[in-house]
Design an enzyme around this catalytic site. Structure first.
Site, mmCIF file in Angstrom:
data_model
loop_
_atom_site.group_PDB
_atom_site.id
_atom_site.type_symbol
_atom_site.label_atom_id
_atom_site.label_comp_id
_atom_site.label_asym_id
_atom_site.label_seq_id
_atom_site.Cartn_x
_atom_site.Cartn_y
_atom_site.Cartn_z
ATOM 1 N N CYS A 1 0.862 -1.204 0.000
ATOM 2 C CA CYS A 1 0.000 0.000 0.000
ATOM 3 C C CYS A 1 0.889 1.241 0.000
ATOM 4 C CB CYS A 1 -0.917 0.029 1.212
ATOM 5 S SG CYS A 1 -2.371 -1.030 1.104
ATOM 6 N N ASN B 1 1.677 -16.120 -5.261
ATOM 7 C CA ASN B 1 1.807 -16.896 -4.031
ATOM 8 C C ASN B 1 0.676 -16.508 -3.086
ATOM 9 O OD1 ASN B 1 4.241 -18.048 -4.957
ATOM 10 N ND2 ASN B 1 5.377 -16.252 -4.297
ATOM 11 N N HIS C 1 -6.252 -2.418 -1.184
ATOM 12 C CA HIS C 1 -5.623 -3.475 -0.377
ATOM 13 C C HIS C 1 -6.494 -4.722 -0.374
ATOM 14 C CE1 HIS C 1 -3.104 -5.273 2.758
ATOM 15 N NE2 HIS C 1 -4.251 -5.774 3.198
ATOM 16 N N GLY D 1 3.591 -19.858 -0.047
ATOM 17 C CA GLY D 1 4.854 -19.119 -0.138
ATOM 18 C C GLY D 1 4.695 -17.606 -0.145
ATOM 19 N N HIS E 1 -0.325 -9.583 -5.049
ATOM 20 C CA HIS E 1 0.614 -9.160 -6.087
ATOM 21 C C HIS E 1 0.854 -10.295 -7.056
ATOM 22 C CE1 HIS E 1 2.907 -10.731 -2.645
ATOM 23 N NE2 HIS E 1 3.790 -11.182 -3.521
ATOM 24 N N HIS F 1 -0.314 -8.404 0.581
ATOM 25 C CA HIS F 1 -1.085 -7.506 -0.303
ATOM 26 C C HIS F 1 -0.982 -8.173 -1.668
ATOM 27 C CE1 HIS F 1 -2.096 -3.193 -1.792
ATOM 28 N NE2 HIS F 1 -2.016 -3.962 -2.868
HETATM 29 P P1 AMP Z 1 5.766 -13.158 -2.076
HETATM 30 O O1 AMP Z 1 6.680 -14.188 -1.502
HETATM 31 O O2 AMP Z 1 4.994 -13.658 -3.266
HETATM 32 O O3 AMP Z 1 4.909 -12.504 -1.047
HETATM 33 O O4 AMP Z 1 6.730 -12.067 -2.723
HETATM 34 C C1 AMP Z 1 7.036 -10.830 -2.159
HETATM 35 C C2 AMP Z 1 8.035 -10.201 -3.076
HETATM 36 O O5 AMP Z 1 8.125 -8.825 -2.747
HETATM 37 C C3 AMP Z 1 9.445 -10.774 -2.999
HETATM 38 O O6 AMP Z 1 9.834 -11.260 -4.282
HETATM 39 C C4 AMP Z 1 10.293 -9.586 -2.539
HETATM 40 O O7 AMP Z 1 11.568 -9.556 -3.137
HETATM 41 C C5 AMP Z 1 9.440 -8.412 -2.953
HETATM 42 N N1 AMP Z 1 9.622 -7.199 -2.176
HETATM 43 C C6 AMP Z 1 9.603 -7.076 -0.826
HETATM 44 N N2 AMP Z 1 9.800 -5.805 -0.456
HETATM 45 C C7 AMP Z 1 9.936 -5.098 -1.610
HETATM 46 C C8 AMP Z 1 10.184 -3.714 -1.895
HETATM 47 N N3 AMP Z 1 10.307 -2.796 -0.920
HETATM 48 N N4 AMP Z 1 10.292 -3.345 -3.184
HETATM 49 C C9 AMP Z 1 10.180 -4.268 -4.184
HETATM 50 N N5 AMP Z 1 9.938 -5.576 -3.970
HETATM 51 C C10 AMP Z 1 9.837 -5.993 -2.705
HETATM 52 ZN ZN ZN Z 2 -1.826 -3.212 1.099
#
Ligand code: AMP
Ligand code: ZN
Length: 119
Positions: free
Chosen positions: A10, A93, A49, A99, A106, A104
């Site tokens: 967010c 994920n 969100h 995983g 994505h 949030h």
């Molecule tokens: P997940 O395991 O699917 O929740 O993936 C979360 C992803 O967010 C991971 O690949 C992280 O490298 C990425 N991530 C976490 N913090 C940041 C950030 N500040 N900017 C960009 N990517 C991020």
């Molecule tokens: Zn969020």
């Protein structure tokens, strides 16, 4: 737009935490993953969100459809070669066993020449 004060994505979507932006519109924010697995690795998030795919309902169909339809365009713009030689991978994920680390919703979009760091 419903956001969560302590949610990192967010904050990124609002510009309150810096990111390497790929794309933005009224509903979506797209940025490069900070720890890429592949030569191209970006994340697509709704500005709304939604904690995960587990919370998605029929009211989100248009929003998710827009994300799915935008991904191929952005993948090409970010350097993925065209299908079928190139292409890309999309991953969502969901939950601990799925995983998911950031709660949030994505969509990971990964591509580019092999080998990749993971996957
Ligand atoms: P997940 O395991 O699917 O929740 O993936 C979360 C992803 O967010 C991971 O690949 C992280 O490298 C990425 N991530 C976490 N913090 C940041 C950030 N500040 N900017 C960009 N990517 C991020
Ligand atoms: Zn969020």
């Amino acid at each position: 737009m419903s956001t969560e004060p302590n949610c990192i994505f967010c904050k990124i979507a609002a510009g309150a935490i810096p990111s390497r932006k790929v794309y933005e519109d009224d509903e979506l924010f797209v940025f490069h993953d900070i720890a890429p697995w592949a030569p191209v690795h970006f994340l697509m998030v709704p500005k709304l969100h939604i904690a995960s795919m587990a919370q998605v309902g029929s009211e989100h169909e248009a929003l998710l459809g827009r994300m799915m339809a935008l991904a191929p365009r952005l993948a090409l713009e970010q350097g993925c070669k065209p299908y079928p030689e190139g292409g890309f991978r999309m991953v969502v994920n969901t939950g601990a066993e799925g995983g998911q680390e950031v709660h949030h919703l994505h969509v990971h979009v990964m591509g580019g020449p092999r080998p990749w760091l993971r996957g």
